[in-house]
Design a protein around this motif. Structure first.
Motif, PDB file in Angstrom:
ATOM      1  N   LYS A  13      -8.458 -21.311  18.711  1.00 14.22           N
ATOM      2  CA  LYS A  13      -8.080 -20.448  17.582  1.00 14.22           C
ATOM      3  C   LYS A  13      -6.358 -21.133  17.493  1.00 14.22           C
ATOM      4  O   LYS A  13      -5.620 -21.538  18.423  1.00 14.22           O
ATOM      5  N   TYR A  14      -5.812 -21.206  15.985  1.00 10.96           N
ATOM      6  CA  TYR A  14      -4.592 -21.318  15.705  1.00 10.96           C
ATOM      7  C   TYR A  14      -3.731 -20.241  15.998  1.00 10.96           C
ATOM      8  O   TYR A  14      -3.736 -19.338  15.345  1.00 10.96           O
ATOM      9  N   PRO A  15      -2.724 -20.162  16.903  1.00  7.94           N
ATOM     10  CA  PRO A  15      -1.729 -19.181  17.204  1.00  7.94           C
ATOM     11  C   PRO A  15      -0.957 -18.761  15.850  1.00  7.94           C
ATOM     12  O   PRO A  15      -0.664 -17.711  15.504  1.00  7.94           O
ATOM     13  N   ARG A  16      -0.661 -19.907  15.252  1.00  7.69           N
ATOM     14  CA  ARG A  16       0.062 -19.779  13.852  1.00  7.69           C
ATOM     15  C   ARG A  16      -0.561 -19.071  12.908  1.00  7.69           C
ATOM     16  O   ARG A  16       0.066 -18.565  11.906  1.00  7.69           O
ATOM     17  N   GLU A  17      -1.863 -19.192  12.752  1.00  8.00           N
ATOM     18  CA  GLU A  17      -2.808 -18.172  11.803  1.00  8.00           C
ATOM     19  C   GLU A  17      -2.584 -17.020  12.351  1.00  8.00           C
ATOM     20  O   GLU A  17      -2.584 -16.079  11.294  1.00  8.00           O
ATOM     21  N   ALA A  18      -2.779 -16.737  13.552  1.00  8.78           N
ATOM     22  CA  ALA A  18      -2.551 -15.351  13.895  1.00  8.78           C
ATOM     23  C   ALA A  18      -1.253 -14.714  13.495  1.00  8.78           C
ATOM     24  O   ALA A  18      -1.046 -13.634  13.238  1.00  8.78           O
ATOM     25  N   TYR A  19      -0.037 -15.789  13.755  1.00 11.70           N
ATOM     26  CA  TYR A  19       1.122 -15.238  13.222  1.00 11.70           C
ATOM     27  C   TYR A  19       1.319 -14.776  11.634  1.00 11.70           C
ATOM     28  O   TYR A  19       1.489 -13.791  11.495  1.00 11.70           O
ATOM     29  N   GLY A  20       0.521 -15.673  10.926  1.00 12.75           N
ATOM     30  CA  GLY A  20       0.485 -15.294   9.358  1.00 12.75           C
ATOM     31  C   GLY A  20      -0.124 -14.241   9.137  1.00 12.75           C
ATOM     32  O   GLY A  20       0.216 -13.382   8.382  1.00 12.75           O
ATOM     33  N   LYS A  21      -1.303 -13.967   9.709  1.00 13.76           N
ATOM     34  CA  LYS A  21      -2.109 -12.706   9.373  1.00 13.76           C
ATOM     35  C   LYS A  21      -1.208 -11.415   9.824  1.00 13.76           C
ATOM     36  O   LYS A  21      -1.393 -10.442   9.315  1.00 13.76           O
ATOM     37  N   VAL A  44      11.590 -15.259   5.285  1.00 15.91           N
ATOM     38  CA  VAL A  44      12.159 -16.825   4.624  1.00 15.91           C
ATOM     39  C   VAL A  44      11.556 -17.768   5.388  1.00 15.91           C
ATOM     40  O   VAL A  44      11.110 -17.720   6.568  1.00 15.91           O
ATOM     41  N   ASP A  45      11.424 -18.910   4.656  1.00 13.18           N
ATOM     42  CA  ASP A  45      10.829 -20.220   5.046  1.00 13.18           C
ATOM     43  C   ASP A  45      11.429 -21.553   4.564  1.00 13.18           C
ATOM     44  O   ASP A  45      12.219 -21.248   3.472  1.00 13.18           O
ATOM     45  N   ALA A  46      11.295 -22.481   5.138  1.00 13.81           N
ATOM     46  CA  ALA A  46      11.993 -23.775   4.437  1.00 13.81           C
ATOM     47  C   ALA A  46      10.955 -24.670   3.994  1.00 13.81           C
ATOM     48  O   ALA A  46      10.695 -26.125   4.732  1.00 13.81           O
ATOM     49  N   ASP A  47      10.247 -24.540   3.267  1.00 15.05           N
ATOM     50  CA  ASP A  47       9.440 -25.471   2.494  1.00 15.05           C
ATOM     51  C   ASP A  47       8.355 -25.639   3.365  1.00 15.05           C
ATOM     52  O   ASP A  47       7.546 -26.880   3.328  1.00 15.05           O
ATOM     53  N   LEU A  48       7.991 -24.893   4.279  1.00 21.05           N
ATOM     54  CA  LEU A  48       6.832 -25.175   5.214  1.00 21.05           C
ATOM     55  C   LEU A  48       5.696 -24.096   5.350  1.00 21.05           C
ATOM     56  O   LEU A  48       5.214 -23.814   6.363  1.00 21.05           O
ATOM     57  N   SER A  49       5.887 -23.362   4.340  1.00 20.84           N
ATOM     58  CA  SER A  49       5.104 -22.019   4.418  1.00 20.84           C
ATOM     59  C   SER A  49       3.520 -21.975   4.673  1.00 20.84           C
ATOM     60  O   SER A  49       2.930 -21.239   5.313  1.00 20.84           O
ATOM     61  N   SER A  50       2.984 -23.049   3.866  1.00 19.78           N
ATOM     62  CA  SER A  50       1.630 -23.430   4.303  1.00 19.78           C
ATOM     63  C   SER A  50       1.416 -23.964   5.663  1.00 19.78           C
ATOM     64  O   SER A  50      -0.015 -23.527   6.276  1.00 19.78           O
ATOM     65  N   SER A  51       2.242 -24.439   6.412  1.00 15.43           N
ATOM     66  CA  SER A  51       2.095 -24.875   7.758  1.00 15.43           C
ATOM     67  C   SER A  51       2.350 -23.807   8.847  1.00 15.43           C
ATOM     68  O   SER A  51       1.675 -23.637   9.867  1.00 15.43           O
ATOM     69  N   THR A  52       3.417 -22.960   8.581  1.00 17.45           N
ATOM     70  CA  THR A  52       4.057 -22.150   9.364  1.00 17.45           C
ATOM     71  C   THR A  52       2.824 -20.901   9.250  1.00 17.45           C
ATOM     72  O   THR A  52       2.911 -19.974  10.095  1.00 17.45           O
ATOM     73  N   LYS A  53       2.149 -20.895   8.024  1.00 15.25           N
ATOM     74  CA  LYS A  53       1.336 -19.645   7.708  1.00 15.25           C
ATOM     75  C   LYS A  53       2.091 -18.405   7.387  1.00 15.25           C
ATOM     76  O   LYS A  53       1.536 -17.414   7.127  1.00 15.25           O
ATOM     77  N   LYS A  66       2.815 -18.281   4.505  1.00 13.46           N
ATOM     78  CA  LYS A  66       2.392 -18.228   3.092  1.00 13.46           C
ATOM     79  C   LYS A  66       1.227 -17.078   2.954  1.00 13.46           C
ATOM     80  O   LYS A  66       1.205 -16.713   1.678  1.00 13.46           O
ATOM     81  N   PHE A  67       0.710 -16.691   4.070  1.00 14.60           N
ATOM     82  CA  PHE A  67      -0.307 -15.378   4.047  1.00 14.60           C
ATOM     83  C   PHE A  67       0.654 -14.322   3.423  1.00 14.60           C
ATOM     84  O   PHE A  67       0.244 -13.470   2.789  1.00 14.60           O
ATOM     85  N   PHE A  68       1.672 -14.099   3.922  1.00 15.41           N
ATOM     86  CA  PHE A  68       2.806 -12.947   3.710  1.00 15.41           C
ATOM     87  C   PHE A  68       3.466 -13.304   2.197  1.00 15.41           C
ATOM     88  O   PHE A  68       3.315 -12.371   1.267  1.00 15.41           O
ATOM     89  N   ALA A  69       3.820 -14.483   2.024  1.00 17.04           N
ATOM     90  CA  ALA A  69       4.367 -14.919   0.468  1.00 17.04           C
ATOM     91  C   ALA A  69       3.379 -14.259  -0.550  1.00 17.04           C
ATOM     92  O   ALA A  69       4.016 -14.053  -1.733  1.00 17.04           O
TER      93      ALA A  69
END
Lengths: 313, 282
Positions: free
Chosen positions: A6-14, A29-38, A40-43
């Motif tokens: 599994k992707y740890p960054r997905e676990a982070y976002g969730k 806060v994010d710097a234009d990478l919210s779909s990669s850092t995940k 985005k789930f929060f956003a």
């Protein structure tokens, strides 16, 4: 050996999204990478508590600090290369020095970023973050531990750095795992040698340990997911009980977790320490598994190192 | 902390000038006693800081963490002798403590830190204060608080790229609760800002970034107060006041002098400076 990846960054976002539901003080806060850092789930669920600062990491780190002065628990995310590399001075002056409640959760660390190449592959972030007073540093081994660490750091006031990779990693823990800051997790007991690993290398260490057992070598495996404050007792105990230590991390062998382990061993109970990591070179483009092979970050490298140490005894 | 002295603008100016004079004396004495520090930019910012702490800002020296307080960020951290003096004169701590500036164990560090009551953020590495202000202003928005955020920047510091990242963000998020003030004394360590790294046309730069801009004489209290208070009426965009000042203002041999950017007065200079500020026997 492992059932799922599994992707740890997905676990982070969730986890972040869930924390957002539970607590009003969580701001991201994010710097234009919210779909990669995940993030985005929060956003998507909390647009009023999420601020995209655009491709401007220095400002993002400062904004995170400013938000923290108003009592918020702030998570700041981007690729590790950019938030640590571009934002280092801001992290130092505006977060670590005033000891503000900002959690820097950086994704895409290390060479396993893959195809993007050396420009995006930070191999020195653990060194930079560990050398900052007031900063705690964590490297989760899998998605379960990511969730536990994110929850744990959200519960204390102060700065923290969490390092995540891009790729999927094998799931090692189940939900019953209890993460404790500053406490190493012993995944496998052993008497002949100890492997202390971080992040993606924890699963490699477990594979190595199983292979070594077939060869009659009993290897202890420790997941040192809190790099700072590091678990000195677990290191000294391993030195005393197993007589040699191999460290394994996806980081420069200079000033990474291995260097911290070696210095603690040297000061307290000198035994042989071998550092398995990136040998002070920049990475390159490639599939992440190929890169791990090329740069010496596999169970095979750990096994070879262990056999060499045992042979010399 | 609007004191009850506003019967007329003249009277207001007179009172604030009295306070500013005290602050200038503190600045010179602090830096002289410390044996190092930055008099030039502290003296150029004196009226700005005085107007904020003794007229414009809502704050409570007896409760520095009061959650509805207006926020102040001294982005040009090296001018902290002026800020420390304003904090002490406001009652955050005893004025005697000012003489501990830069000494071992002091709460008054060479550049601002959160050790000092009344200071919310560490500054000193230039170019970071406006980002902090943006964070504070967003925090106010989330909590629906009415406090305002003030940030004082040097002009040399505007050469830092981060300032413009933050300027973009403040306009993007329509942060009308931010007032930035630029201490435009036109001198930086190596010389005239326009010769080192030209900033002009400065007001056009801010306008292009979506800010409301006012240019004033930064040593005139009426102009400072009018510019800032009129700015409050403008909604939907951040405000910047470009305050034209004289580096080293108030001490003849420091005025317009690059040498006194970061140098303390010697024994003789100290006496002359204090005499010029109305103190005969030091």
């Amino acid at each position: 050996m492992f059932k799922e990846y599994k992707y740890p960054r997905e676990a982070y976002g969730k986890t972040l999204r869930q924390l957002g539901r539970e607590r009003k003080d969580i701001v991201v806060v994010d710097a234009d990478l919210s779909s990669s850092t995940k993030t985005k789930f929060f956003a998507d669920e909390f647009p009023d508590r999420f601020f995209n600062m655009g491709v401007a990491e220095q400002n993002m780190v400062g904004v995170a600090a400013g938000l923290a002065t108003t009592g918020k628990t702030v998570f700041a995310s981007s690729f590790a290369m950019f938030i640590v590399g571009r934002g280092y001075d801001q992290i130092r002056q505006s977060i670590a020095y005033p000891k503000l409640n900002v959690k820097i959760v950086a994704t895409h660390a290390g060479i396993t970023v893959g195809g993007d190449g050396a420009s995006h592959q930070i191999i020195e972030d653990i060194a930079l973050m560990c050398a900052l007073p007031n900063m705690s540093v964590f490297v989760p081994a899998d998605n379960v531990e990511t969730e536990k660490i994110i929850r744990s750091i959200a519960d204390y006031r102060g700065p923290a750095y969490v390092r995540l990779g891009r790729s999927k990693v094998p799931t090692i823990y189940d939900q019953s795992y209890e993460f404790q800051q500053g406490k190493a997790s012993v995944l496998r007991e052993g008497d002949d040698i100890t492997i202390i690993a971080l992040g993606i290398m924890v699963s490699e260490a477990l594979i190595a340990s199983e292979e070594l057992e077939k060869k009659g070598i009993s290897a202890r495996v420790i997941n040192m997911s809190t790099v700072k404050p590091i678990d000195r007792e677990a290191i000294i105990k391993a030195a005393k009980e197993t007589g040699a230590i191999i460290t394994a991390e996806e980081h420069n062998t200079i000033m990474g977790m291995g260097s911290l382990v070696a210095s603690i061993v040297a000061e307290n109970y000198p035994v042989y320490v071998y550092k398995c990591g990136i040998p002070d070179v920049f990475g390159e483009s490639g599939d992440y598994r190929e890169l791990m092979e090329k740069y010496g970050l596999t169970s095979k490298n750990i096994i070879k190192a262990a056999e060499n140490i045992i042979r010399k005894r | 902390m609007k004191e009850n002295f506003v019967r007329s603008r003249e009277e207001r100016t007179k009172k604030l000038e009295e306070i500013a004079l005290k602050i200038r004396r503190h600045i010179i004495r602090e830096i002289y006693e410390a044996g190092s520090g930055h008099p030039g930019g502290s003296l150029s910012a004196t009226e700005i800081i005085t107007a904020l702490y003794f007229y414009i800002m809502r704050h409570n020296p007896h409760n520095p963490k009061w959650e509805d307080r207006d926020r102040f960020v001294l982005s040009k951290g090296h001018s902290c002798p002026a800020l420390y003096a304003a904090l002490a004169e406001s009652g955050y701590f005893d004025v005697k403590e000012l003489l501990t500036l830069r000494k071992l164990g002091s709460r008054l560090q060479g550049h601002p830190s959160i050790k000092t009551p009344g200071i919310d953020i560490c500054t000193g590495s230039l170019g970071q204060g406006l980002s902090i202000a943006v964070g504070m202003a967003l925090g106010a928005r989330i909590d629906r608080k009415l406090y305002r955020v003030f940030v004082l920047m040097g002009d040399g510091e505007l050469q830092c790229g981060e300032v413009w990242e933050a300027a973009m963000a403040a306009a993007n998020y329509r942060l009308d609760n931010i007032t930035a003030i630029v201490d435009r004394n036109r001198l930086q360590i190596d010389g005239n800002t326009e010769k080192i790294m030209s900033l002009e046309p400065l007001s056009f730069k801010f306008k292009a970034f979506g800010w409301h801009v006012t240019e004033i004489n930064g040593h005139n209290f009426n102009e400072i107060i009018d510019a800032i208070e009129n700015g409050f009426k403008i909604k939907g965009k951040p405000k910047v006041v470009i305050a034209h000042t004289v580096k080293g203002k108030g001490v003849s041999f420091m005025e317009g002098s690059v040498a006194f950017h970061g140098k303390p007065p010697n024994d003789e200079q100290f006496k002359i400076a204090m005499k010029e500020l109305g103190v005969e026997n030091v």
